[in-house]
Structure formats: C-alpha cells, structure tokens
Scaffold this motif. Structure first.
Motif, PDB file in Angstrom:
ATOM      1  N   ASN A   1       0.828  -1.208   0.000  1.00  0.00           N
ATOM      2  CA  ASN A   1       0.000   0.000   0.000  1.00  0.00           C
ATOM      3  C   ASN A   1       0.864   1.261   0.000  1.00  0.00           C
ATOM      4  O   ASN A   1       0.538   2.244  -0.661  1.00  0.00           O
ATOM      5  CB  ASN A   1      -0.941   0.025   1.212  1.00  0.00           C
ATOM      6  CG  ASN A   1      -2.068  -0.972   1.097  1.00  0.00           C
ATOM      7  OD1 ASN A   1      -2.332  -1.529   0.034  1.00  0.00           O
ATOM      8  ND2 ASN A   1      -2.738  -1.227   2.206  1.00  0.00           N
ATOM      9  N   LEU A   2       1.974   1.219   0.748  1.00  0.00           N
ATOM     10  CA  LEU A   2       2.889   2.364   0.780  1.00  0.00           C
ATOM     11  C   LEU A   2       3.453   2.628  -0.611  1.00  0.00           C
ATOM     12  O   LEU A   2       3.465   3.770  -1.080  1.00  0.00           O
ATOM     13  CB  LEU A   2       4.021   2.123   1.780  1.00  0.00           C
ATOM     14  CG  LEU A   2       5.211   3.082   1.703  1.00  0.00           C
ATOM     15  CD1 LEU A   2       4.779   4.519   1.960  1.00  0.00           C
ATOM     16  CD2 LEU A   2       6.298   2.668   2.670  1.00  0.00           C
ATOM     17  N   LEU A   3       3.901   1.583  -1.285  1.00  0.00           N
ATOM     18  CA  LEU A   3       4.442   1.765  -2.638  1.00  0.00           C
ATOM     19  C   LEU A   3       3.388   2.351  -3.571  1.00  0.00           C
ATOM     20  O   LEU A   3       3.672   3.275  -4.332  1.00  0.00           O
ATOM     21  CB  LEU A   3       4.963   0.432  -3.199  1.00  0.00           C
ATOM     22  CG  LEU A   3       6.255  -0.087  -2.593  1.00  0.00           C
ATOM     23  CD1 LEU A   3       6.548  -1.488  -3.108  1.00  0.00           C
ATOM     24  CD2 LEU A   3       7.405   0.844  -2.911  1.00  0.00           C
ATOM     25  N   ALA A   4       2.185   1.813  -3.500  1.00  0.00           N
ATOM     26  CA  ALA A   4       1.107   2.310  -4.360  1.00  0.00           C
ATOM     27  C   ALA A   4       0.807   3.770  -4.048  1.00  0.00           C
ATOM     28  O   ALA A   4       0.628   4.591  -4.957  1.00  0.00           O
ATOM     29  CB  ALA A   4      -0.142   1.444  -4.195  1.00  0.00           C
ATOM     30  N   ARG A   5       0.766   4.113  -2.758  1.00  0.00           N
ATOM     31  CA  ARG A   5       0.486   5.498  -2.362  1.00  0.00           C
ATOM     32  C   ARG A   5       1.597   6.428  -2.850  1.00  0.00           C
ATOM     33  O   ARG A   5       1.320   7.517  -3.360  1.00  0.00           O
ATOM     34  CB  ARG A   5       0.341   5.605  -0.852  1.00  0.00           C
ATOM     35  CG  ARG A   5       0.121   7.055  -0.402  1.00  0.00           C
ATOM     36  CD  ARG A   5      -0.561   7.211   0.915  1.00  0.00           C
ATOM     37  NE  ARG A   5      -1.926   6.706   0.814  1.00  0.00           N
ATOM     38  CZ  ARG A   5      -2.413   5.721   1.577  1.00  0.00           C
ATOM     39  NH1 ARG A   5      -1.683   5.175   2.503  1.00  0.00           N
ATOM     40  NH2 ARG A   5      -3.645   5.308   1.427  1.00  0.00           N
TER      41      ARG A   5
END
Length: 178
Positions: free
Chosen positions: A169-173
């Motif tokens: 999720n961090l990478l996507a954000r």
C-alpha cells in the motif's frame, strides 16, 4: 544504488523487459537464473538472459537487504503510510517524504530508485500488464527482506502478511495510486 542492481536494470531494459507481460511477477527458469547469477558474481555484469531473470534478481537483491528496505520505518509509521486506500489523507508526496525521513541515505536512494523503476515499468502496462497496483503487490514482500516463515507461529505469520500489505500500500500510495 549498487552497480549490480543498475546492471540488472539496464539488462532488463536492453532485453525488452519493459514489454514482457507479467514482468516482475513471473518466475524464471532456475538453471538459467543460476547461470546469470554466476556471471554476476564472476564479472559484475549479467550474462545474456531472459528479462524475467533480471527482474527476479532485482527482487531477490531487495529481499536480501538486511532487515529489508523498510527496516528503519517504525511499524506505527508503516501503518499510517500503508493504510488502505480511502483510510489515509496522505498524498504521494507526503507519504514518500515521510518514508524517506525514516531511511538512511543509502536506503532512501534505493527506495527512490525503486519508485522510478515502478514508474517506468507501469508506463508500459499496455504491453506488460503491470500497473502500479500489480507492481506494488509484487514488490511489497521484497521491501521487508527475507522471510523466515519456518517455525513461525500463525499469529506472527499473520503479522508478517499485514506488513507485506502495508508495504504494498505504501508503494502504491507513493506512486499516487490511492
């Protein structure tokens, strides 16, 4: 960013890897991969090989980093940065800046390089079918280092899976996909 990783990325691009469907998701032939690894160890440069091998070795490098690339990001911060889409008000720039603030210079450079790699790869998603969400999912586990799932209790395995989801999720954000 280590020259070895740059060499792998260059080999991936030169071999047309950005246009290979499922790049970074598919597993390479084990014997061909071992041959390329031996070449890397011997010469510092990858031998000719299929782009899926180069993609696999990039992910393997990230997994082999002691503690993983996100090892210095406190779990509470990772929970904030990796909150599911819709549960966080942090945008891409704020999430990236916060993550980088937790990393040392070498980890920060590697993290920024990985974000560029994801960005360039997803630009070819019409061919490779790997958008930001897919790339975040395949790189999430690599962000946390090698897994030692043997002899883990079910509750610790669940926590490890939660961390993988947070990392993805961090990478996507950070890539602006909320």
């Amino acid at each position: 960013v280590p020259q070895l990783v740059i060499a792998l990325w260059c080999a991936l691009i030169k071999s047309g890897g950005l246009y290979v469907e499922g790049i970074f998701r598919l597993a390479p032939d084990a014997s061909e991969c071992a041959m390329v690894e031996r070449s890397l160890a011997r010469t510092g440069k990858p031998a000719l090989g299929h782009p899926i091998i180069f993609a696999h070795l990039i992910k393997k490098f990230l997994r082999m980093l002691p503690g993983g690339l996100l090892s210095h990001v406190p779990l509470d911060t990772l929970r904030t940065l990796g909150a599911p889409p819709g549960e966080s008000r942090l945008g891409a720039k704020a999430a990236t800046a916060t993550a980088l603030g937790c990393l040392d210079a070498a980890e920060g450079a590697m993290f920024q390089w990985l974000l560029r790699l994801i960005g360039l790869t997803q630009e070819c998603k019409a061919d490779n079918k790997m958008g930001v969400g897919n790339l975040a999912i395949v790189f999430g586990p690599a962000m946390l280092g090698a897994s030692s799932s043997a002899n883990q209790s079910p509750s610790s395995m669940v926590k490890e899976l939660e961390k993988v989801e947070l990392a993805a999720n961090l990478l996507a954000r950070c890539m602006g996909k909320d």
